[in-house]
Design an enzyme around this catalytic site. Structure first.
Site, short mmCIF file in Angstrom:
data_model
loop_
_atom_site.label_atom_id
_atom_site.label_comp_id
_atom_site.label_asym_id
_atom_site.label_seq_id
_atom_site.Cartn_x
_atom_site.Cartn_y
_atom_site.Cartn_z
N GLU A 172 5.18 -26.21 -0.74
CA GLU A 172 4.09 -25.98 0.22
C GLU A 172 4.32 -24.65 0.93
O GLU A 172 5.43 -24.11 0.87
CB GLU A 172 4.06 -27.14 1.24
N PRO A 173 3.29 -24.14 1.63
CA PRO A 173 3.49 -22.85 2.30
C PRO A 173 4.69 -22.86 3.24
O PRO A 173 5.42 -21.87 3.35
CB PRO A 173 2.17 -22.67 3.08
N SER A 184 7.33 -25.12 3.09
CA SER A 184 8.54 -25.77 2.54
C SER A 184 8.68 -25.51 1.05
O SER A 184 7.81 -25.88 0.26
CB SER A 184 8.49 -27.28 2.79
N PHE A 225 1.98 -21.94 -4.72
CA PHE A 225 2.64 -21.42 -5.93
C PHE A 225 2.53 -22.37 -7.12
O PHE A 225 3.50 -22.49 -7.89
CB PHE A 225 4.15 -21.23 -5.70
N GLY A 265 13.73 -30.20 -16.01
CA GLY A 265 12.97 -28.97 -15.93
C GLY A 265 13.89 -27.76 -15.82
O GLY A 265 13.61 -26.70 -16.39
N ARG A 266 14.98 -27.92 -15.12
CA ARG A 266 15.91 -26.80 -14.93
C ARG A 266 16.55 -26.38 -16.24
O ARG A 266 16.77 -25.20 -16.49
CB ARG A 266 16.98 -27.19 -13.91
N PHE A 326 27.62 5.59 -29.35
CA PHE A 326 28.37 5.86 -28.10
C PHE A 326 29.11 4.59 -27.68
O PHE A 326 28.49 3.52 -27.55
CB PHE A 326 27.41 6.28 -26.98
N GLY A 347 13.50 5.56 -20.90
CA GLY A 347 12.16 5.56 -20.31
C GLY A 347 11.20 4.66 -21.07
O GLY A 347 10.26 4.09 -20.49
N GLU A 362 11.95 -23.75 -9.59
CA GLU A 362 12.62 -25.02 -9.94
C GLU A 362 13.95 -25.12 -9.18
O GLU A 362 14.95 -25.61 -9.70
CB GLU A 362 12.80 -25.14 -11.46
#
Ligand SMILES: Cc1cc2nc3c(=O)[nH]c(=O)nc-3n(C[C@H](O)[C@H](O)[C@H](O)COP(=O)(O)OP(=O)(O)OC[C@H]3O[C@@H](n4cnc5c(N)ncnc54)[C@H](O)[C@@H]3O)c2cc1C
Length: 388
Positions: free
Chosen positions: A135-136, A138, A164, A249-250, A285, A348, A371
């Site tokens: 939540e916004p 938490s 999110f 999920g992790r 190298f 680059g 997560e």
């Protein structure tokens, strides 16, 4: 399959079925995902059609029971799949991961009636799913969530905002953690909310650093009515359900970092074998050779650690949660660093979109945040080590 992946998986003596699963996911990713990933990223296009193509392959319910159309595979199998998909596009793979996390929560904690009502359409990918905890106010302190669910008659009425949320607006099913009493984590319950629930709406798509192919929006509940039959398990069980979902999920998110980083290393090996400076190929190298050697070593260590953690979860080992947290922290950190080093090795050109490296760096960065941030992973690991 390239030698790098093949050599490491032999540590775990993958059986024939696991190799077949891995090859199937790699073939699909190479054919349907890799050729489109840069376009999806550039155009912020959510490829619902290609995501749905994974349903018939069994990827909509990888570790879901077979009586509801799932593939009934293990967590190591799932890790192999997410690793393979994310070699083509970590953002695509991550969405499939979240969908599977939601389906597994319904499979594990839903009643038979709920399993039969939701899972066949989720495992076939006819319906896509999102996970709504943050939540916004938490994020890490998820138990401080404020979204309320009040029972009245045959419904719960939800009010609050989730922040999110991946896939919000595109998904058909939202698994939502909401407060049914003031009792801290014990006052949280889990609801299955369909997209057409009255009072449900979505915020604007966030402008973000990576994961452009999937939307990230607020999910807004304004007197949103959800039938009481959509409560998963019992009132108060929601925080445990949310955390159980995240354990697996992790591992999936870590696998998405692993595959993305492997792809970055493969690109760096190819590029440094071609690019010339000071009269020689730059892979001659020694400073760059040592860099490549470190990238390979760290990635293989991360892979073996992740597979070990997945095996722990498959065996329901008592320390599986700690291992999931350690794997998430370790593999997502290594994955980001390897991708970032691969960008540096491209000079680059690594900064240009068409080379595909900067996308990997952008996509993998968020795996260290969501997560559970990697700081919160350390909190979990330390608690397991020394107690609260
Ligand atoms: C692209 C994206 C997609 C997401 N998708 C979803 C989704 O689908 N569903 C969902 O529910 N959430 C989702 N999230 C939310 C994500 O899980 C949270 O952003 C994350 O948990 C962190 O919460 P926060 O952003 O509120 O940060 P905060 O919790 O405010 O943390 C800020 C900082 O403080 C640190 N911190 C906090 N507490 C501690 C502590 N005790 N010890 C040490 N450090 C600490 C954190 O590690 C972090 O560095 C997503 C986020 C992003 C960016």
């Amino acid at each position: 399959m390239d030698a790098a992946v093949d050599a490491s998986t032999s540590q775990f003596e993958l059986n024939e079925d696991q190799r077949a699963i891995q090859e199937m996911a790699e073939a699909f990713a190479a054919d349907r995902v890799a050729p489109n990933a840069l376009d999806w990223d550039r155009n912020k296009h959510f490829p619902a059609d290609v995501i749905r193509e994974t349903g018939p392959l069994g990827l909509g319910g990888i570790y879901i029971s077979d009586d509801v159309g799932g593939s009934a595979l293990g967590r190591l199998d799932a890790v192999l799949i997410f690793e393979a998909l994310s070699r083509a596009d970590p953002a695509f793979s991550s969405f499939i991961s979240i969908h599977n996390m939601v389906a597994s929560m319904i499979d594990r904690f839903g009643s038979n009636e709920q399993r039969r009502r939701f899972l066949p359409k989720l495992t076939s990918m006819e319906w896509l799913a999102s996970y709504c905890l943050t939540e916004p106010g938490s994020g890490s302190d998820a138990a401080a969530l404020k979204t309320r669910a009040v029972k009245g008659g045959g419904d719960y009425v939800l009010n609050g905002v989730k922040q999110f949320i991946s896939g919000a607006g595109d998904s058909d099913i939202y698994i939502v953690m909401a407060r049914t009493s003031a009792d801290g984590p014990k006052g949280i319950s889990t609801f299955v909310v369909p997209k057409d629930a009255p009072g449900l709406s979505f915020g604007a798509n966030e402008h973000k650093m990576g994961w452009h192919m999937q939307s990230t929006r607020q999910v807004i509940f304004e007197d949103c009515k959800v039938p009481a039959q959509n409560l998963l398990s019992v009132e108060g069980a929601g925080f445990g359900i949310a955390m159980a979902g995240l354990d697996g999920g992790r591992l999936n998110i870590a696998a998405c970092s692993l595959g993305g980083a492997q792809s970055a290393l493969d690109k760096a090996l190819a590029y440094t074998a071609e690019r010339k400076a000071f009269g020689s190929k730059i892979n001659q190298f020694q400073a760059l050779q040592f860099k490549l050697a470190d990238m390979e070593t760290e990635l293989q260590a991360a892979r073996i650690f992740l597979y070990a953690a997945a095996s722990k979860l498959d065996r329901n080992a008592p320390d599986a949660s700690k291992w999931s947290a350690m794997a998430k922290r370790f593999v997502t950190d290594i994955g980001f660093n390897v991708a970032n080093d691969a960008l540096q090795l491209h000079g680059g050109y690594g900064y240009l979109h068409d080379y595909g490296i900067e996308k990997l760096v952008r996509d993998l960065r968020v795996h260290q945040i969501l997560e559970g941030t990697n700081e919160i992973m350390r909190v979990i690991i330390a608690r397991a080590l020394i107690g609260r």
